[in-house]
Design a protein around this motif. Sequence first.
Motif, PDB file in Angstrom:
ATOM      1  N   UNK A   1      -6.689   5.253  11.039  1.00  0.00           N
ATOM      2  CA  UNK A   1      -6.332   3.934  10.529  1.00  0.00           C
ATOM      3  C   UNK A   1      -7.034   3.751   9.196  1.00  0.00           C
ATOM      4  N   UNK A   2      -6.460   2.910   8.353  1.00  0.00           N
ATOM      5  CA  UNK A   2      -7.142   2.543   7.122  1.00  0.00           C
ATOM      6  C   UNK A   2      -6.896   1.067   6.856  1.00  0.00           C
ATOM      7  N   UNK A   3      -7.842   0.480   6.163  1.00  0.00           N
ATOM      8  CA  UNK A   3      -7.785  -0.933   5.809  1.00  0.00           C
ATOM      9  C   UNK A   3      -8.114  -1.024   4.322  1.00  0.00           C
ATOM     10  N   UNK A   4      -7.232  -1.640   3.556  1.00  0.00           N
ATOM     11  CA  UNK A   4      -7.456  -1.783   2.124  1.00  0.00           C
ATOM     12  C   UNK A   4      -8.431  -2.926   1.889  1.00  0.00           C
ATOM     13  N   UNK A   5      -9.504  -2.623   1.188  1.00  0.00           N
ATOM     14  CA  UNK A   5     -10.561  -3.595   0.904  1.00  0.00           C
ATOM     15  C   UNK A   5     -10.294  -4.294  -0.420  1.00  0.00           C
ATOM     16  N   UNK A   6      -9.822  -3.538  -1.395  1.00  0.00           N
ATOM     17  CA  UNK A   6      -9.627  -4.052  -2.751  1.00  0.00           C
ATOM     18  C   UNK A   6      -8.414  -3.352  -3.346  1.00  0.00           C
ATOM     19  N   UNK A   7      -7.555  -4.078  -4.030  1.00  0.00           N
ATOM     20  CA  UNK A   7      -6.386  -3.492  -4.669  1.00  0.00           C
ATOM     21  C   UNK A   7      -5.227  -3.343  -3.701  1.00  0.00           C
ATOM     22  N   UNK A   8      -4.279  -2.492  -4.067  1.00  0.00           N
ATOM     23  CA  UNK A   8      -3.106  -2.210  -3.247  1.00  0.00           C
ATOM     24  C   UNK A   8      -2.866  -0.712  -3.244  1.00  0.00           C
ATOM     25  N   UNK A   9      -2.621  -0.157  -2.063  1.00  0.00           N
ATOM     26  CA  UNK A   9      -2.299   1.257  -1.921  1.00  0.00           C
ATOM     27  C   UNK A   9      -0.853   1.412  -1.487  1.00  0.00           C
ATOM     28  N   UNK A  10      -0.242   2.491  -1.906  1.00  0.00           N
ATOM     29  CA  UNK A  10       1.112   2.825  -1.487  1.00  0.00           C
ATOM     30  C   UNK A  10       1.016   4.021  -0.559  1.00  0.00           C
TER      31      UNK A  10
ATOM     32  N   UNK B   1      -3.324  -0.611 -11.995  1.00  0.00           N
ATOM     33  CA  UNK B   1      -4.144  -0.295 -13.164  1.00  0.00           C
ATOM     34  C   UNK B   1      -5.630  -0.511 -12.909  1.00  0.00           C
ATOM     35  N   UNK B   2      -6.013  -0.832 -11.667  1.00  0.00           N
ATOM     36  CA  UNK B   2      -7.427  -1.013 -11.340  1.00  0.00           C
ATOM     37  C   UNK B   2      -7.773  -0.231 -10.076  1.00  0.00           C
ATOM     38  N   UNK B   3      -9.058  -0.022  -9.850  1.00  0.00           N
ATOM     39  CA  UNK B   3      -9.521   0.760  -8.708  1.00  0.00           C
ATOM     40  C   UNK B   3      -9.269   0.021  -7.398  1.00  0.00           C
ATOM     41  N   UNK B   4      -8.806   0.764  -6.406  1.00  0.00           N
ATOM     42  CA  UNK B   4      -8.645   0.240  -5.049  1.00  0.00           C
ATOM     43  C   UNK B   4      -9.724   0.868  -4.167  1.00  0.00           C
ATOM     44  N   UNK B   5     -10.102   0.171  -3.116  1.00  0.00           N
ATOM     45  CA  UNK B   5     -11.045   0.678  -2.111  1.00  0.00           C
ATOM     46  C   UNK B   5     -10.404   0.558  -0.748  1.00  0.00           C
ATOM     47  N   UNK B   6     -10.690   1.517   0.133  1.00  0.00           N
ATOM     48  CA  UNK B   6     -10.184   1.442   1.498  1.00  0.00           C
ATOM     49  C   UNK B   6     -11.186   2.060   2.454  1.00  0.00           C
TER      50      UNK B   6
END
Length: 159
Positions: free
Chosen positions: A78-87, A121-126
Amino acid sequence: MTTLASRTAGVDHFTPAQLLRTAQLFATDPELPSLIDPASGERQWRQLGQTPYLQIWLLSWPAGTATDWHDHGTASGAFHTVQGTLTEESWIGSIHTREIAAGEGRAFGSRHIHSMKNRSTSTALSVHAYSPALSEMTRYAVDGARLATLGIDQAGEQW
């Protein structure tokens, strides 16, 4: 910071739903952004905890970074996006695409084949959770309606 004890008495299996709840719990730690170098243009991994039955990772996704097609062997995840958006692109006989924004997550069973991208255009965290602990990943190539196995990476190799 949230950490995981080196032993978890009596727990030797986590369902995908339990893994998602675990990732969500770890994702609430306000210190997570300080665990990565925000100036790095490379993806970063930081292990937050591990037992033989569970692994928790923080991943950073600078703008434009992605994984290749892969599965997580016998581990559910499982993963949970903390910051930003992931595809996430999943292979289920064809490609299925979904966006997972901050505050959202996704759980999956073993042998789930996918790739992940940060198209922003910005860093995502997960935060990612796996059970049992990762021991191998199979890499794939997707060409139209075809899926080809490229090889298996063993635990300890950079994923």
